[in-house]
Design a protein around this motif. Structure first.
Motif, PDB file in Angstrom:
ATOM      1  N   LEU A 117      -4.973   7.785  26.680  1.00  0.00           N
ATOM      2  CA  LEU A 117      -5.245   7.174  25.611  1.00  0.00           C
ATOM      3  C   LEU A 117      -4.505   5.384  26.117  1.00  0.00           C
ATOM      4  CD1 LEU A 117      -2.110   8.491  23.732  1.00  0.00           C
ATOM      5  CD2 LEU A 117      -4.589   8.265  22.860  1.00  0.00           C
ATOM      6  N   LEU A 118      -4.429   5.333  26.971  1.00  0.00           N
ATOM      7  CA  LEU A 118      -4.692   4.260  27.971  1.00  0.00           C
ATOM      8  C   LEU A 118      -6.568   3.893  28.072  1.00  0.00           C
ATOM      9  CD1 LEU A 118      -1.796   2.758  30.142  1.00  0.00           C
ATOM     10  CD2 LEU A 118      -2.045   2.608  27.671  1.00  0.00           C
ATOM     11  N   TRP A 119      -7.154   4.859  28.276  1.00  0.00           N
ATOM     12  CA  TRP A 119      -7.887   4.585  29.299  1.00  0.00           C
ATOM     13  C   TRP A 119      -9.439   4.422  28.246  1.00  0.00           C
ATOM     14  CZ3 TRP A 119      -9.746   3.323  33.587  1.00  0.00           C
ATOM     15  CH2 TRP A 119      -9.262   3.923  34.978  1.00  0.00           C
ATOM     16  N   PHE A 120      -8.531   5.386  26.641  1.00  0.00           N
ATOM     17  CA  PHE A 120      -9.434   4.989  25.440  1.00  0.00           C
ATOM     18  C   PHE A 120      -9.284   3.342  24.852  1.00  0.00           C
ATOM     19  CE2 PHE A 120      -9.304   9.974  25.357  1.00  0.00           C
ATOM     20  CZ  PHE A 120     -10.592  10.090  25.584  1.00  0.00           C
ATOM     21  N   THR A 121      -8.312   3.164  25.012  1.00  0.00           N
ATOM     22  CA  THR A 121      -7.674   2.303  24.086  1.00  0.00           C
ATOM     23  C   THR A 121      -8.202   0.465  24.627  1.00  0.00           C
ATOM     24  OG1 THR A 121      -5.967   1.492  25.354  1.00  0.00           O
ATOM     25  CG2 THR A 121      -5.865   2.450  22.894  1.00  0.00           C
ATOM     26  N   SER A 122      -8.856   1.765  26.322  1.00  0.00           N
ATOM     27  CA  SER A 122      -9.036  -0.219  27.122  1.00  0.00           C
ATOM     28  C   SER A 122     -10.456  -0.017  27.250  1.00  0.00           C
ATOM     29  CB  SER A 122      -9.126   0.119  28.973  1.00  0.00           C
ATOM     30  OG  SER A 122      -9.820   1.546  29.491  1.00  0.00           O
ATOM     31  N   GLY A 123     -11.163   0.660  26.603  1.00  0.00           N
ATOM     32  CA  GLY A 123     -12.938   0.803  26.319  1.00  0.00           C
ATOM     33  C   GLY A 123     -14.197   2.197  26.993  1.00  0.00           C
ATOM     34  N   ASP A 124     -12.819   2.791  28.014  1.00  0.00           N
ATOM     35  CA  ASP A 124     -13.779   3.329  29.150  1.00  0.00           C
ATOM     36  C   ASP A 124     -13.309   4.656  28.599  1.00  0.00           C
ATOM     37  OD1 ASP A 124     -14.641   4.463  31.266  1.00  0.00           O
ATOM     38  OD2 ASP A 124     -13.279   3.573  32.825  1.00  0.00           O
ATOM     39  N   VAL A 125     -14.328   5.542  28.007  1.00  0.00           N
ATOM     40  CA  VAL A 125     -14.330   6.670  27.210  1.00  0.00           C
ATOM     41  C   VAL A 125     -14.443   7.433  28.431  1.00  0.00           C
ATOM     42  CG1 VAL A 125     -15.903   8.335  25.690  1.00  0.00           C
ATOM     43  CG2 VAL A 125     -14.949   5.461  25.019  1.00  0.00           C
ATOM     44  N   PRO A 126     -15.367   7.505  28.898  1.00  0.00           N
ATOM     45  CA  PRO A 126     -15.699   8.896  30.250  1.00  0.00           C
ATOM     46  C   PRO A 126     -14.166   9.233  31.332  1.00  0.00           C
ATOM     47  CG  PRO A 126     -17.985   7.378  30.024  1.00  0.00           C
ATOM     48  CD  PRO A 126     -16.517   6.556  29.451  1.00  0.00           C
ATOM     49  N   ALA A 127     -13.768   8.068  31.664  1.00  0.00           N
ATOM     50  CA  ALA A 127     -12.502   8.329  32.247  1.00  0.00           C
ATOM     51  C   ALA A 127     -11.564   8.468  31.091  1.00  0.00           C
ATOM     52  CB  ALA A 127     -11.897   6.597  32.306  1.00  0.00           C
ATOM     53  N   GLY A 128     -11.225   8.656  29.914  1.00  0.00           N
ATOM     54  CA  GLY A 128     -10.439   8.975  29.081  1.00  0.00           C
ATOM     55  C   GLY A 128     -10.805  10.239  29.436  1.00  0.00           C
ATOM     56  N   LEU A 129     -11.684  10.990  28.992  1.00  0.00           N
ATOM     57  CA  LEU A 129     -12.378  12.297  29.115  1.00  0.00           C
ATOM     58  C   LEU A 129     -11.546  13.272  29.726  1.00  0.00           C
ATOM     59  CD1 LEU A 129     -15.961  12.344  27.193  1.00  0.00           C
ATOM     60  CD2 LEU A 129     -13.319  12.473  25.723  1.00  0.00           C
ATOM     61  N   TRP A 130     -11.937  12.318  31.240  1.00  0.00           N
ATOM     62  CA  TRP A 130     -11.359  12.876  32.182  1.00  0.00           C
ATOM     63  C   TRP A 130     -10.733  13.074  32.550  1.00  0.00           C
ATOM     64  CZ3 TRP A 130     -13.961  15.722  35.908  1.00  0.00           C
ATOM     65  CH2 TRP A 130     -15.782  15.263  35.989  1.00  0.00           C
ATOM     66  N   THR A 131      -9.702  12.430  31.872  1.00  0.00           N
ATOM     67  CA  THR A 131      -8.301  12.118  32.280  1.00  0.00           C
ATOM     68  C   THR A 131      -7.459  13.292  31.774  1.00  0.00           C
ATOM     69  OG1 THR A 131      -8.119   9.281  32.518  1.00  0.00           O
ATOM     70  CG2 THR A 131      -6.510  11.135  32.671  1.00  0.00           C
ATOM     71  N   LEU A 132      -8.484  13.112  29.924  1.00  0.00           N
ATOM     72  CA  LEU A 132      -7.444  14.316  29.328  1.00  0.00           C
ATOM     73  C   LEU A 132      -7.974  15.780  29.551  1.00  0.00           C
ATOM     74  CD1 LEU A 132      -6.359  15.059  26.261  1.00  0.00           C
ATOM     75  CD2 LEU A 132      -8.816  14.283  25.105  1.00  0.00           C
ATOM     76  N   GLY A 133      -9.498  15.409  30.189  1.00  0.00           N
ATOM     77  CA  GLY A 133      -9.524  17.057  31.016  1.00  0.00           C
ATOM     78  C   GLY A 133      -8.499  17.938  31.872  1.00  0.00           C
ATOM     79  N   PHE A 134      -8.301  16.658  32.901  1.00  0.00           N
ATOM     80  CA  PHE A 134      -7.232  16.452  33.718  1.00  0.00           C
ATOM     81  C   PHE A 134      -5.726  17.180  33.433  1.00  0.00           C
ATOM     82  CE2 PHE A 134      -3.858  15.608  37.177  1.00  0.00           C
ATOM     83  CZ  PHE A 134      -4.920  16.597  38.116  1.00  0.00           C
ATOM     84  N   GLY A 135      -5.374  16.395  32.593  1.00  0.00           N
ATOM     85  CA  GLY A 135      -4.120  16.861  32.081  1.00  0.00           C
ATOM     86  C   GLY A 135      -3.953  17.958  30.918  1.00  0.00           C
ATOM     87  N   VAL A 136      -4.838  18.362  30.553  1.00  0.00           N
ATOM     88  CA  VAL A 136      -4.818  19.660  29.525  1.00  0.00           C
ATOM     89  C   VAL A 136      -4.891  20.700  30.604  1.00  0.00           C
ATOM     90  CG1 VAL A 136      -6.155  21.369  28.243  1.00  0.00           C
ATOM     91  CG2 VAL A 136      -5.556  19.163  27.081  1.00  0.00           C
ATOM     92  N   ALA A 137      -5.391  20.511  31.670  1.00  0.00           N
ATOM     93  CA  ALA A 137      -5.461  21.723  32.687  1.00  0.00           C
ATOM     94  C   ALA A 137      -4.483  21.962  33.284  1.00  0.00           C
ATOM     95  CB  ALA A 137      -6.425  21.449  33.745  1.00  0.00           C
ATOM     96  N   PHE A 138      -3.924  20.832  33.785  1.00  0.00           N
ATOM     97  CA  PHE A 138      -2.622  20.150  34.877  1.00  0.00           C
ATOM     98  C   PHE A 138      -1.247  20.885  34.179  1.00  0.00           C
ATOM     99  CE2 PHE A 138       0.931  18.862  36.788  1.00  0.00           C
ATOM    100  CZ  PHE A 138       0.162  19.255  37.616  1.00  0.00           C
ATOM    101  N   MET A 139      -1.616  20.540  32.512  1.00  0.00           N
ATOM    102  CA  MET A 139      -0.502  21.184  31.778  1.00  0.00           C
ATOM    103  C   MET A 139      -0.309  22.693  31.608  1.00  0.00           C
ATOM    104  SD  MET A 139       1.586  18.726  31.954  1.00  0.00           S
ATOM    105  CE  MET A 139       3.116  19.243  30.670  1.00  0.00           C
TER     106      MET A 139
END
Length: 182
Positions: A117-139
């Motif tokens: 959410l922090l990445w998406f709100t800062s406007g960096d969508v690719p970093a947000g998607l990578w972080t979201l993917g990693f978060g889902v995989a890790f959780m």
């Protein structure tokens, strides 16, 4: 040298500097991957900060756990491995006690699934998607690991109760209830 000698010395991967170095390398690599080679000073400073913080936090947790069970902080990783590997219960009754950490899993969820959410709100969508993917995989991995650990703990408890002669539902339980010798 047997297992007891190795436990007294500790494994090299349980040392504080190994954990700090691992966090430093991963932190620098991730930052360089997102920001490029030109951001190496920022990546290095941030990596050193996070490596120091996470190393301090882990060592603090080990000291608290060791104090709670009455052992040395260097023995905590070995005890955790013994319990997680095959449900082997430590011989010392003080080491058998454990503290529940009900806040850790929700905090990881907030970190790994809230960070995008922090990445998406800062406007960096690719970093947000990578972080979201990693978060889902890790959780997902954490949920699977937790369920596996709970199953092992239940099996260990059943073996312990079976050896002690404590019957389960209807008086059938323990070794006799699972096809063992009476």
């Amino acid at each position: 040298m047997g297992a007891k000698g190795q436990a007294q010395q500790g494994r090299w991967r349980d040392q504080w500097w190994v954990i700090g170095l691992l966090v430093l390398v991963i932190g620098v690599a991730v930052r360089l991957g997102f920001r490029g080679w030109s951001a190496w000073p920022e990546a290095l400073v941030g990596g050193v900060f996070y490596a120091g913080f996470l190393t301090w936090f882990l060592m603090r947790r080990r000291r608290q756990d060791a104090k709670a069970v009455g052992t040395e902080p260097d023995r905590v990783p070995e005890l955790e491995r013994r319990i997680a590997k095959n449900g082997e219960l430590p011989d010392d009754p003080a080491e058998q006690e454990g503290r529940s950490r009900r806040w850790a899993f929700p905090m990881l969820g907030v970190i790994f699934l809230g960070m995008p959410l922090l990445w998406f709100t800062s406007g960096d969508v690719p970093a947000g998607l990578w972080t979201l993917g990693f978060g889902v995989a890790f959780m997902s991995w954490m949920i699977w690991f937790n369920r596996r650990f709970v199953r092992r703990m239940v099996a260990m408890r059943q073996r312990i109760e079976g050896v002690g002669g404590v019957g389960g539902v209807g008086g059938v339980g323990g070794i006799e209830g699972v096809g063992g010798r009476a």
